[in-house]
Design an enzyme around this catalytic site. Structure first.
Site, mmCIF file in Angstrom:
data_model
loop_
_atom_site.group_PDB
_atom_site.id
_atom_site.type_symbol
_atom_site.label_atom_id
_atom_site.label_comp_id
_atom_site.label_asym_id
_atom_site.label_seq_id
_atom_site.Cartn_x
_atom_site.Cartn_y
_atom_site.Cartn_z
ATOM 1 N N SER A 161 -6.173 38.778 7.835
ATOM 2 C CA SER A 161 -5.788 37.631 7.004
ATOM 3 C C SER A 161 -4.403 37.872 6.442
ATOM 4 C CB SER A 161 -6.780 37.442 5.859
ATOM 5 O OG SER A 161 -6.284 36.521 4.892
ATOM 6 N N TYR A 191 -11.938 40.983 -0.668
ATOM 7 C CA TYR A 191 -11.567 40.374 0.611
ATOM 8 C C TYR A 191 -10.237 40.920 1.109
ATOM 9 C CZ TYR A 191 -10.055 36.633 3.822
ATOM 10 O OH TYR A 191 -9.593 35.917 4.903
#
Length: 282
Positions: free
Chosen positions: A141, A155
C-alpha cells in the site's frame, strides 16, 4: 493483444470484488486458468458458474494455513500446476491509534496482512519449482511508503512488512526462476476504504459515486480504477516481466511523489464519508 496468460494457472486471493475482481476478469480474458481464494463464498461460486472450466472457487480465510494450502491443492488438482500466485486479499484491520492499540487488534491485523503473505509465498514455492519457474505478486500500500503515512498504524506497519517479505523472497527464490514483485496501490475507491468507517465488503462496489476527492489525492488528476491494478498484475504475471523481480511497483498516480490536498488520513476518510453519504441519498 490477448493470450498473454495462455497456458498459465493462477491463484488470486480476494478475487471476487474490487481490484481482485478486475484482475480475475482480465486474467480470464488473457487465457489463464484460475483458482479464486476468497472468504465471500456466494460471489465466488457465482464466478465459478460464470466461467465454467476456467475458474474454480476455494473458500479461503487468508489467515488460515489450511485454507491457503487447500487453494493451492485445488489449482494443482484442477489445472495441473501453479504459475502465478497473486495475493491481493486484505482489509484495513484494526484502525486504532498507537495509544489505543490492543495486542489482539495488532495480532489480528498482522495475521491478516503479513502472515497471509508468508503463507501464500510458502505454499506457492513447491508447485512453481515443479513448473521450473513462477511469478508471485504481493500487495502492499502507498501507506507503507508515503511521507507521514496515509493509513492506520497496524495496517501501515504490516504493509511495509509485505514489501520486505517480497524483496527477501525475491532474493531467496531467484535461483528457482521464481520471481516475486509487490504492487503498491494508491487511493482507490474500493471496499478497503469502507474499513475506515466500519463499512462492509460490498460497500466498496458502490463507492464510485463521488470520485472528485479521490482524484485530488495525487499528482495525476484522476481517480484510480481497479483496472489500473489489474493491468499491473497482468504485466507481472506474464512473460513480459520475466527479467523483473524484487520490485515494489507504485500504481498510485504519483501519490507517493506528492500528497495532494485530500491525501491525509483525514482527507481520505472524508472521501469515503462523502461517498457513503451519497449512497444513503441514492
Amino acid at each position: 493483444m490477448a493470450g498473454r496468460l495462455d497456458g498459465k494457472v493462477a491463484i488470486i486471493t480476494g478475487g471476487v470484488s474490487g481490484m481482485g475482481l478486475a484482475a480475475t476478469e482480465l486474467f480470464i480474458k488473457e487465457g489463464a486458468k484460475l483458482v479464486i481464494a476468497d472468504i465471500q463464498a456466494e460471489k465466488g461460486l457465482a464466478l465459478e458458474q460464470r466461467f465454467p472450466g476456467q475458474l474454480r472457487f476455494s473458500r479461503c480465510d487468508i489467515r488460515s494455513e489450511e485454507d491457503i494450502a487447500a487453494a493451492v491443492a485445488l489449482a494443482v488438482d484442477s489445472f495441473g500446476g501453479l504459475d502465478v500466485m497473486y495475493h491481493n486479499a486484505g482489509a484495513v484491520g484494526d484502525n486504532s491509534s498507537i495509544e489505543d492499540m490492543s495486542t489482539a487488534g495488532w495480532d489480528d491485523t498482522q495475521n491478516l496482512l503479513l502472515r497471509s503473505t508468508m503463507l501464500t509465498i510458502k505454499h506457492a514455492i513447491n508447485p512453481m519449482k515443479k513448473r521450473g519457474k513462477g511469478s508471485i505478486i504481493l500487495t502492499s500500500s502507498a501507506a507503507a511508503v508515503a511521507l507521514g503515512g496515509s493509513g492506520p498504524f497496524a495496517y501501515t506497519v504490516a504493509k511495509a512488512g509485505v514489501i520486505s517479505a517480497g524483496r527477501y523472497a525475491a532474493f531467496a527464490l531467484g535461483q528457482h526462476s521464481i520471481r516475486v514483485n509487490i504492487i503498491v496501490p494508491g487511493a482507490f475507491p474500493t471496499s478497503i476504504w469502507s474499513g475506515h468507517i466500519g463499512g462492509d465488503a460490498d460497500m466498496g462496489d458502490r463507492l464510485g459515486l463521488d470520485l472528485g476527492r479521490f482524484a485530488r489525492m495525487q499528482v495525476l488528476p484522476q481517480a484510480g480504477d481497479p483496472r489500473n491494478i489489474a493491468d499491473a498484475a497482468l504485466f507481472l504475471a506474464s512473460e513480459a516481466s520475466d527479467f523483473i523481480t524484487g520490485v515494489a511497483l507504485p500504481v498510485d498516480g504519483g501519490l507517493t511523489l506528492h500528497r495532494g490536498p485530500e491525501a491525509s488520513a483525514s482527507g481520505q476518510l472524508g472521501a469515503v464519508n462523502a461517498a457513503a453519504e451519497q449512497l444513503e441519498r441514492a
